[in-house]
Scaffold this motif. Structure first.
Motif, PDB file in Angstrom:
ATOM      1  N   GLU A  16      11.759  10.121   4.041  1.00  0.00           N
ATOM      2  CA  GLU A  16      11.915  10.599   5.424  1.00  0.00           C
ATOM      3  C   GLU A  16      12.960  11.714   5.421  1.00  0.00           C
ATOM      4  O   GLU A  16      13.810  11.777   4.525  1.00  0.00           O
ATOM      5  CB  GLU A  16      12.369   9.454   6.339  1.00  0.00           C
ATOM      6  N   PRO A  17      12.882  12.597   6.406  1.00  0.00           N
ATOM      7  CA  PRO A  17      13.879  13.679   6.463  1.00  0.00           C
ATOM      8  C   PRO A  17      15.278  13.141   6.733  1.00  0.00           C
ATOM      9  O   PRO A  17      15.441  12.208   7.508  1.00  0.00           O
ATOM     10  CB  PRO A  17      13.393  14.528   7.652  1.00  0.00           C
ATOM     11  N   TRP A  18      16.252  13.711   6.071  1.00  0.00           N
ATOM     12  CA  TRP A  18      17.667  13.358   6.316  1.00  0.00           C
ATOM     13  C   TRP A  18      18.499  14.581   5.994  1.00  0.00           C
ATOM     14  O   TRP A  18      18.109  15.430   5.204  1.00  0.00           O
ATOM     15  CB  TRP A  18      18.089  12.120   5.529  1.00  0.00           C
TER      16      TRP A  18
ATOM     17  N   LEU B 138       0.819  -1.215   0.000  1.00  0.00           N
ATOM     18  CA  LEU B 138       0.000   0.000   0.000  1.00  0.00           C
ATOM     19  C   LEU B 138       0.855   1.268   0.000  1.00  0.00           C
ATOM     20  O   LEU B 138       0.460   2.305  -0.517  1.00  0.00           O
ATOM     21  CB  LEU B 138      -0.941   0.010   1.206  1.00  0.00           C
ATOM     22  N   PHE B 139       2.041   1.193   0.595  1.00  0.00           N
ATOM     23  CA  PHE B 139       2.996   2.310   0.554  1.00  0.00           C
ATOM     24  C   PHE B 139       3.350   2.596  -0.911  1.00  0.00           C
ATOM     25  O   PHE B 139       3.537   1.674  -1.701  1.00  0.00           O
ATOM     26  CB  PHE B 139       4.249   1.903   1.347  1.00  0.00           C
ATOM     27  N   THR B 140       3.448   3.889  -1.254  1.00  0.00           N
ATOM     28  CA  THR B 140       3.701   4.248  -2.661  1.00  0.00           C
ATOM     29  C   THR B 140       5.153   4.032  -3.088  1.00  0.00           C
ATOM     30  O   THR B 140       5.441   4.040  -4.285  1.00  0.00           O
ATOM     31  CB  THR B 140       3.387   5.743  -2.906  1.00  0.00           C
TER      32      THR B 140
ATOM     33  N   LYS C  71      16.351  20.959   0.899  1.00  0.00           N
ATOM     34  CA  LYS C  71      16.241  19.618   1.487  1.00  0.00           C
ATOM     35  C   LYS C  71      15.348  19.689   2.730  1.00  0.00           C
ATOM     36  O   LYS C  71      15.594  20.509   3.618  1.00  0.00           O
ATOM     37  CB  LYS C  71      17.651  19.174   1.863  1.00  0.00           C
ATOM     38  N   ILE C  72      14.345  18.827   2.772  1.00  0.00           N
ATOM     39  CA  ILE C  72      13.394  18.926   3.885  1.00  0.00           C
ATOM     40  C   ILE C  72      13.964  18.260   5.126  1.00  0.00           C
ATOM     41  O   ILE C  72      14.260  17.075   5.121  1.00  0.00           O
ATOM     42  CB  ILE C  72      12.051  18.268   3.522  1.00  0.00           C
ATOM     43  N   THR C  73      14.131  19.045   6.168  1.00  0.00           N
ATOM     44  CA  THR C  73      14.690  18.454   7.381  1.00  0.00           C
ATOM     45  C   THR C  73      13.661  18.457   8.510  1.00  0.00           C
ATOM     46  O   THR C  73      13.964  17.987   9.603  1.00  0.00           O
ATOM     47  CB  THR C  73      15.965  19.201   7.827  1.00  0.00           C
TER      48      THR C  73
ATOM     49  N   VAL D 164      21.429  10.822  -3.551  1.00  0.00           N
ATOM     50  CA  VAL D 164      20.591  11.972  -3.915  1.00  0.00           C
ATOM     51  C   VAL D 164      19.198  11.814  -3.302  1.00  0.00           C
ATOM     52  O   VAL D 164      18.767  10.714  -2.962  1.00  0.00           O
ATOM     53  CB  VAL D 164      20.477  12.171  -5.442  1.00  0.00           C
ATOM     54  N   ASP D 165      18.528  12.941  -3.218  1.00  0.00           N
ATOM     55  CA  ASP D 165      17.293  13.046  -2.444  1.00  0.00           C
ATOM     56  C   ASP D 165      16.079  13.014  -3.364  1.00  0.00           C
ATOM     57  O   ASP D 165      15.941  13.865  -4.250  1.00  0.00           O
ATOM     58  CB  ASP D 165      17.355  14.393  -1.689  1.00  0.00           C
ATOM     59  N   ILE D 166      15.185  12.054  -3.140  1.00  0.00           N
ATOM     60  CA  ILE D 166      13.923  12.025  -3.892  1.00  0.00           C
ATOM     61  C   ILE D 166      12.786  12.316  -2.919  1.00  0.00           C
ATOM     62  O   ILE D 166      12.752  11.785  -1.815  1.00  0.00           O
ATOM     63  CB  ILE D 166      13.723  10.677  -4.623  1.00  0.00           C
ATOM     64  N   TYR D 167      11.896  13.204  -3.346  1.00  0.00           N
ATOM     65  CA  TYR D 167      10.822  13.650  -2.458  1.00  0.00           C
ATOM     66  C   TYR D 167       9.456  13.279  -3.038  1.00  0.00           C
ATOM     67  O   TYR D 167       9.289  13.233  -4.266  1.00  0.00           O
ATOM     68  CB  TYR D 167      10.896  15.180  -2.279  1.00  0.00           C
ATOM     69  N   GLY D 168       8.515  13.061  -2.165  1.00  0.00           N
ATOM     70  CA  GLY D 168       7.146  12.857  -2.627  1.00  0.00           C
ATOM     71  C   GLY D 168       6.242  12.473  -1.485  1.00  0.00           C
ATOM     72  O   GLY D 168       6.704  12.224  -0.375  1.00  0.00           O
ATOM     73  N   LEU D 169       4.959  12.469  -1.745  1.00  0.00           N
ATOM     74  CA  LEU D 169       3.991  12.036  -0.739  1.00  0.00           C
ATOM     75  C   LEU D 169       2.794  11.434  -1.450  1.00  0.00           C
ATOM     76  O   LEU D 169       2.464  11.816  -2.583  1.00  0.00           O
ATOM     77  CB  LEU D 169       3.576  13.184   0.185  1.00  0.00           C
TER      78      LEU D 169
HETATM   79  O1  DLL Z   1       7.118   8.601   1.525  1.00  0.00           O
HETATM   80  C1  DLL Z   1       6.681   8.774  -0.839  1.00  0.00           C
HETATM   81  C2  DLL Z   1       8.106   8.485  -1.129  1.00  0.00           C
HETATM   82  C3  DLL Z   1       8.524   7.177  -1.272  1.00  0.00           C
HETATM   83  C4  DLL Z   1       9.009   9.506  -1.310  1.00  0.00           C
HETATM   84  C5  DLL Z   1       9.825   6.902  -1.574  1.00  0.00           C
HETATM   85  C6  DLL Z   1      10.313   9.250  -1.614  1.00  0.00           C
HETATM   86  C7  DLL Z   1      10.738   7.941  -1.746  1.00  0.00           C
HETATM   87  P1  DLL Z   1       4.261   9.066   2.226  1.00  0.00           P
HETATM   88  O2  DLL Z   1       4.371   7.746   2.914  1.00  0.00           O
HETATM   89  O3  DLL Z   1       2.921   9.588   1.936  1.00  0.00           O
HETATM   90  O4  DLL Z   1       4.993   9.028   0.844  1.00  0.00           O
HETATM   91  O5  DLL Z   1       5.054  10.095   3.122  1.00  0.00           O
HETATM   92  C8  DLL Z   1       5.217  11.415   2.678  1.00  0.00           C
HETATM   93  O6  DLL Z   1       7.335  11.639   3.822  1.00  0.00           O
HETATM   94  O7  DLL Z   1       5.206  14.443   3.447  1.00  0.00           O
HETATM   95  C9  DLL Z   1       7.541  13.968   3.970  1.00  0.00           C
HETATM   96  O8  DLL Z   1       7.213  14.325   5.297  1.00  0.00           O
HETATM   97  C10 DLL Z   1       8.303  12.666   3.987  1.00  0.00           C
HETATM   98  N1  DLL Z   1       9.250  12.642   2.875  1.00  0.00           N
HETATM   99  C11 DLL Z   1       9.124  12.037   1.687  1.00  0.00           C
HETATM  100  N2  DLL Z   1      10.237  12.223   0.941  1.00  0.00           N
HETATM  101  C12 DLL Z   1      11.074  12.975   1.699  1.00  0.00           C
HETATM  102  C13 DLL Z   1      12.378  13.501   1.504  1.00  0.00           C
HETATM  103  C14 DLL Z   1       6.316   8.779   0.638  1.00  0.00           C
HETATM  104  N3  DLL Z   1      13.068  13.282   0.392  1.00  0.00           N
HETATM  105  C15 DLL Z   1       6.040  12.207   3.665  1.00  0.00           C
HETATM  106  N4  DLL Z   1      12.902  14.264   2.504  1.00  0.00           N
HETATM  107  C16 DLL Z   1       6.296  13.602   3.190  1.00  0.00           C
HETATM  108  C17 DLL Z   1      12.221  14.491   3.635  1.00  0.00           C
HETATM  109  C18 DLL Z   1      10.440  13.250   2.924  1.00  0.00           C
HETATM  110  N5  DLL Z   1      11.012  13.995   3.884  1.00  0.00           N
END
Ligand code: DLL
Length: 436
Positions: free
Chosen positions: A220-222, A145-147, A328-330, A239-244
């Protein structure tokens, strides 16, 4: 240095090649379409827009975005499970859900077109990270279920790489597969990469000797200090990949290996804003605040001004000049510890820890209360074999630096090496024992 903007210009997709004017025009057209679609198809959006006295026809410029009401996690929870879906279920080909540590999870849906766009932005993210078609990519984000797992998976395939769909956990097997399959890149959370590095050490293997060249870490934050630590220990670029999930999943933005200066937001699909979390007023680019997204191409689950609770700021484009970056989100609002009036994020401790000799990044934060006083204890492991006096000295330095840099007193307890829980995905750092 890698330079994707020139060396691989031919590999960039159509969205990345837009000029700034073209990008802004496309964003407006897509914003208008998204607001119209959300208004017509989702009762919650229709009610919110009606209450705010704004309709789809009022969106004439990108500045009109700020007339739209915000969407919060609570709005999505209220609509559990499928109330925010904007297409009939027959068109929803995939569902994911957020982990939902508190309360109901948030359920999100995708049409086939949504999945195609998602794969495209993840492929773009990988390319920014320096991944090349033909590479083998070890995917240790959790499937389900996790993306993370399936989102990364589709992007790896889309770029023309070989995906090794390992998922998270079973670390000894991860080590074995990395040795046997010789992947070029790995995707996992930064804390899990640390667990994997430790597992190499424990098996008497040098984690710098693997075939891995790049790690694409997120979820997660790093800190940048953690990046350097992972790069040093594993001998790769991190490298940093972000998303939700609410906005798409991994790949809403991603960092270029050539600059490592914070994730570039893929602005042709996601329109970012920063607001003051208290007043909800938008702030100027460059100022800190809460990150807010409006989706521009999503069909099954459009989001309008979704409040992420992530704290950062918008910076000018660098490697992809037309698209803005985020710092970078910390920290996220939810992780903020308020200790006797002082705000503190776990990443601030991480930053300090990594600069002190003999300390490891294996630490947790325990919040307790005695009487009306809150206390925070950092439970931390030292490197194995460090004599007691050295670990005690390191603990003392940590305490002093936290006081100096953050302005609050914390307790520090050195615990035996290997005694703290290890990450298998998103790492839980904070244990709030105050209510017990
Ligand atoms: O964590 C999506 C994801 C999966 C991103 C794999 C990157 C790699 P959620 O479980 O919905 O989705 O959690 C999203 O995780 O609002 C942030 O607070 C945190 N987050 C995601 N990426 C980062 C990052 C995935 N690169 C929540 N740095 C977000 C810091 C991050 N925080």
């Amino acid at each position: 240095m890698l330079d994707q903007t020139t060396a691989s210009a031919d590999l960039r997709d159509a969205g990345e090649r837009l000029s700034l004017d073209e990008l802004r025009a496309l964003q407006l057209e897509r914003l208008q379409r998204t607001v119209r679609h959300a208004y017509d198809s989702v009762p919650t959006y229709r009610a919110k827009l009606d209450a705010a006295g704004v309709g789809p026809d009022d969106i004439r410029s990108l500045d009109d975005l700020r007339r739209l009401p915000f969407t919060t996690k609570e709005d999505l929870r209220q609509a559990y499970p499928f109330g925010m879906f904007a297409v009939p279920m027959e068109q929803v080909v995939r569902i994911h859900a957020s982990s939902g540590t508190t309360g109901r999870p948030t359920v999100v849906g995708y049409t086939q077109a949504d999945l195609d766009n998602w794969a495209e932005v993840v492929a773009r993210s990988l390319r920014a990270a320096g991944v090349e078609p033909g590479w083998k990519v070890h995917n240790a984000y959790g499937y389900g279920l996790f993306t993370g797992g399936l989102g990364a998976h589709a992007g790896i395939e889309r770029l023309g790489c070989t995906v090794i769909p390992v998922s998270g956990g079973q670390t000894a097997r991860q080590v074995q597969l990395i040795r046997d399959f010789e992947p070029d890149a790995i995707m996992c959370t930064p804390s899990y990469l640390l667990t994997i590095a430790d597992a190499f050490d424990e098996a008497g293997l040098d984690p710098r000797e693997t075939s891995l060249k790049v790690a694409i870490c997120g979820a997660e934050p790093w800190t940048n200090e953690m990046r350097l630590e992972l790069e040093r220990r594993m001998g790769l670029h991190a490298v940093d990949i972000y998303g939700l999930s609410e906005v798409m999943g991994p790949g809403v933005g991603s960092e270029f290996a050539s600059t490592k200066d914070g994730p570039t937001i893929w602005e042709d699909h996601f329109l970012p804003e920063i607001i003051d979390a208290e007043t909800t007023e938008p702030v100027a680019d460059g100022e800190m605040g809460e990150l807010v997204f409006t989706s521009l191409t999503k069909t099954a689950f459009p989001v309008i001004r979704y409040r992420t609770r992530d704290l950062t700021r918008l910076l000018p484009g660098s490697a992809a000049p037309t698209m803005r970056r985020i710092e970078k989100i910390t920290g996220r609002n939810d992780d903020m510890i308020i200790l006797r009036g002082v705000n503190l994020f776990p990443t601030q401790i991480e930053e300090i820890v990594l600069a002190i000799e003999h300390l490891t990044p294996h630490f947790i934060l325990e919040l307790t209360r005695s009487g009306r006083m809150d206390a925070l204890t950092v439970k931390i492991e030292c490197e194995p074999g460090v004599p007691a006096e050295s670990s005690e000295a390191a603990a003392k330095i940590l305490q002093l630096r936290v006081k100096e840099h953050i302005g609050t007193s914390v307790g520090v307890e050195v615990v035996p090496a290997g005694s703290l829980p290890r990450s298998e995905g998103k790492y839980k750092r904070v244990y709030d024992l105050r209510e017990q």
